[in-house]
Design a protein around this motif. Structure first.
Motif, PDB file in Angstrom:
ATOM      1  N   ASP A  20       0.830  -1.207   0.000  1.00 53.66           N
ATOM      2  CA  ASP A  20       0.000   0.000   0.000  1.00 53.66           C
ATOM      3  C   ASP A  20       0.863   1.254   0.000  1.00 53.66           C
ATOM      4  OD1 ASP A  20      -2.523  -1.161  -0.131  1.00 53.66           O
ATOM      5  OD2 ASP A  20      -2.698  -1.364   2.034  1.00 53.66           O
ATOM      6  N   LEU A  21       1.913   1.256   0.801  1.00 49.81           N
ATOM      7  CA  LEU A  21       2.769   2.439   0.864  1.00 49.81           C
ATOM      8  C   LEU A  21       3.484   2.669  -0.465  1.00 49.81           C
ATOM      9  CD1 LEU A  21       3.870   4.739   2.563  1.00 49.81           C
ATOM     10  CD2 LEU A  21       5.681   3.210   3.366  1.00 49.81           C
ATOM     11  N   ARG A  22       4.013   1.623  -1.057  1.00 50.37           N
ATOM     12  CA  ARG A  22       4.700   1.780  -2.349  1.00 50.37           C
ATOM     13  C   ARG A  22       3.753   2.298  -3.418  1.00 50.37           C
ATOM     14  NH1 ARG A  22       7.210  -3.323  -0.934  1.00 50.37           N
ATOM     15  NH2 ARG A  22       9.420  -2.980  -0.405  1.00 50.37           N
ATOM     16  N   SER A  23       2.494   1.847  -3.386  1.00 51.27           N
ATOM     17  CA  SER A  23       1.544   2.265  -4.414  1.00 51.27           C
ATOM     18  C   SER A  23       1.284   3.766  -4.385  1.00 51.27           C
ATOM     19  CB  SER A  23       0.221   1.508  -4.264  1.00 51.27           C
ATOM     20  OG  SER A  23      -0.512   1.960  -3.126  1.00 51.27           O
ATOM     21  N   LEU A  24       1.526   4.401  -3.238  1.00 50.76           N
ATOM     22  CA  LEU A  24       1.304   5.841  -3.098  1.00 50.76           C
ATOM     23  C   LEU A  24       2.510   6.661  -3.566  1.00 50.76           C
ATOM     24  CD1 LEU A  24      -0.363   5.702   0.430  1.00 50.76           C
ATOM     25  CD2 LEU A  24      -1.525   6.142  -1.741  1.00 50.76           C
ATOM     26  N   ARG A  25       3.632   6.008  -3.799  1.00 53.45           N
ATOM     27  CA  ARG A  25       4.852   6.632  -4.303  1.00 53.45           C
ATOM     28  C   ARG A  25       5.298   7.840  -3.465  1.00 53.45           C
ATOM     29  NH1 ARG A  25       3.133   8.167  -9.957  1.00 53.45           N
ATOM     30  NH2 ARG A  25       5.109   9.328  -9.892  1.00 53.45           N
ATOM     31  N   PRO A  26       5.430   7.662  -2.155  1.00 54.16           N
ATOM     32  CA  PRO A  26       5.871   8.784  -1.316  1.00 54.16           C
ATOM     33  C   PRO A  26       7.270   9.236  -1.695  1.00 54.16           C
ATOM     34  CG  PRO A  26       5.967   6.731  -0.084  1.00 54.16           C
ATOM     35  CD  PRO A  26       5.285   6.408  -1.373  1.00 54.16           C
ATOM     36  N   THR A  27       7.514  10.533  -1.561  1.00 49.98           N
ATOM     37  CA  THR A  27       8.805  11.088  -1.951  1.00 49.98           C
ATOM     38  C   THR A  27       9.659  11.408  -0.730  1.00 49.98           C
ATOM     39  OG1 THR A  27       7.758  13.270  -2.135  1.00 49.98           O
ATOM     40  CG2 THR A  27       7.974  11.971  -4.153  1.00 49.98           C
ATOM     41  N   ARG A  28       9.292  12.431   0.031  1.00 47.27           N
ATOM     42  CA  ARG A  28      10.101  12.774   1.192  1.00 47.27           C
ATOM     43  C   ARG A  28       9.231  12.950   2.429  1.00 47.27           C
ATOM     44  NH1 ARG A  28      12.881  18.528   1.032  1.00 47.27           N
ATOM     45  NH2 ARG A  28      13.424  17.731   3.107  1.00 47.27           N
ATOM     46  N   ALA A  29       9.851  12.695   3.575  1.00 54.37           N
ATOM     47  CA  ALA A  29       9.158  12.890   4.853  1.00 54.37           C
ATOM     48  C   ALA A  29       9.174  14.371   5.211  1.00 54.37           C
ATOM     49  CB  ALA A  29       9.823  12.071   5.947  1.00 54.37           C
TER      50      ALA A  29
END
Length: 304
Positions: free
Chosen positions: A266-275
């Motif tokens: 699920d997290l990878r599918s959202l393609r987060p960039t930076r915290a």
């Protein structure tokens, strides 16, 4: 630990014998909780009377009280294009800049609770409030000013059966049972969620930001989550009474491990960039209300 079986809307689950749920069935004696050395005060809950309601898990009392909790949350930027692929059509991401939204990874430890000790983790998305059709920056400004965030959760595993049944059948959350270790103190916040094979789904190890203590009731944040129960939209309100908490903007040296499993996918599918923010609460309390029906307006103007 000796356990006893209880029925929740036709689901038989086990709970600790002599625990809060076994003794009180959600109608917990606050005076008894106040004598627990892990609980610094119950004044927050004395101002929140419980009511009896019917629910998919049978008659119950709401809110569900969490008398001692600790949490860690990482908030990250992610492209709204990726977020939209994971949201129901009726919900829209909360944009903080053109084509950028917010996603979070959260870990929870509930030491003293109406349904006894358990741990939990989540991957969630910040969304615009239901039925708001105006400019998105208005919703963002309101969320920041009022500390009231609206969200949609993609993953919400828990460590006990009663938390899974209540959360899935009663609230409509995507919950399953797995091993979750969460330990949060003034020095460090660590967590690990196991996948189906016993490996690592998600894990965290990070230094705890400096903590500020608050008198009970002074620093209360709210969260509204949207779920579907039997095809109808509902909203769930939770209120967090922070007693010791701290934050770091643009955190560095985040030990977030994304392994293999449902949360990691699920997290990878959202393609987060930076915290952009790390929030850690070493001592807090929570009131979780039962969901109520709500009207959610989709982008095409149709109510859902």
């Amino acid at each position: 630990m000796t356990e006893v079986s209880v029925d929740l809307g036709g689901h038989v689950v086990t709970v600790p014998k002599g625990g809060l749920y076994d003794q009180y069935r959600m109608d917990t004696d606050l005076d008894a909780v106040a004598r627990d050395p892990r609980v610094s005060s119950v004044d927050f809950f004395r101002r929140l009377p419980k009511t009896r309601v019917d629910s998919p898990i049978g008659p119950t009392l709401t809110p569900n009280f969490y008398y001692r909790i600790s949490t860690a949350r990482i908030t990250m930027l992610a492209p709204t294009r990726a977020i939209r692929t994971r949201l129901p059509a009726e919900l829209a991401p909360l944009q903080i800049a053109p084509r950028l939204g917010l996603v979070s990874v959260m870990f929870f430890r509930y030491d003293v609770c109406d349904i006894d000790f358990y741990t939990e983790a989540a991957v969630g998305v910040a969304v615009r409030p239901a039925r708001h059709g105006g400019p998105g920056f208005v919703d963002l400004a309101a969320a920041l000013a009022n500390d009231h965030v609206h969200s949609h959760v993609l993953s919400l595993p828990v460590s006990t059966e009663i938390a899974q049944v209540r959360g899935h059948d009663g609230y409509g959350f995507p919950k399953w049972v797995t091993k979750i270790d969460v330990d949060v103190d003034a020095g460090r916040a660590t967590a690990r969620v196991s996948n189906d094979s016993g490996g690592t789904d998600l894990a965290l190890s990070v230094a705890t930001p400096a903590q500020t203590r608050y008198p009970t009731g002074e620093c209360v944040s709210t969260l509204t989550s949207y779920t579907q129960i039997n095809g109808a939209w509902h909203s769930t309100l939770s209120q967090t009474n922070m007693l010791a908490a701290g934050s770091t903007r643009l955190p560095r040296h985040l030990g977030l491990q994304v392994g293999d499993g449902r949360m990691a996918d699920d997290l990878r599918s959202l393609r987060p960039t930076r915290a952009v923010r790390l929030d850690v609460t070493t001592e807090g309390q929570l009131a979780l209300h039962m969901p109520v029906p709500t009207c959610v307006q989709n982008p095409n103007g149709r109510a859902g």
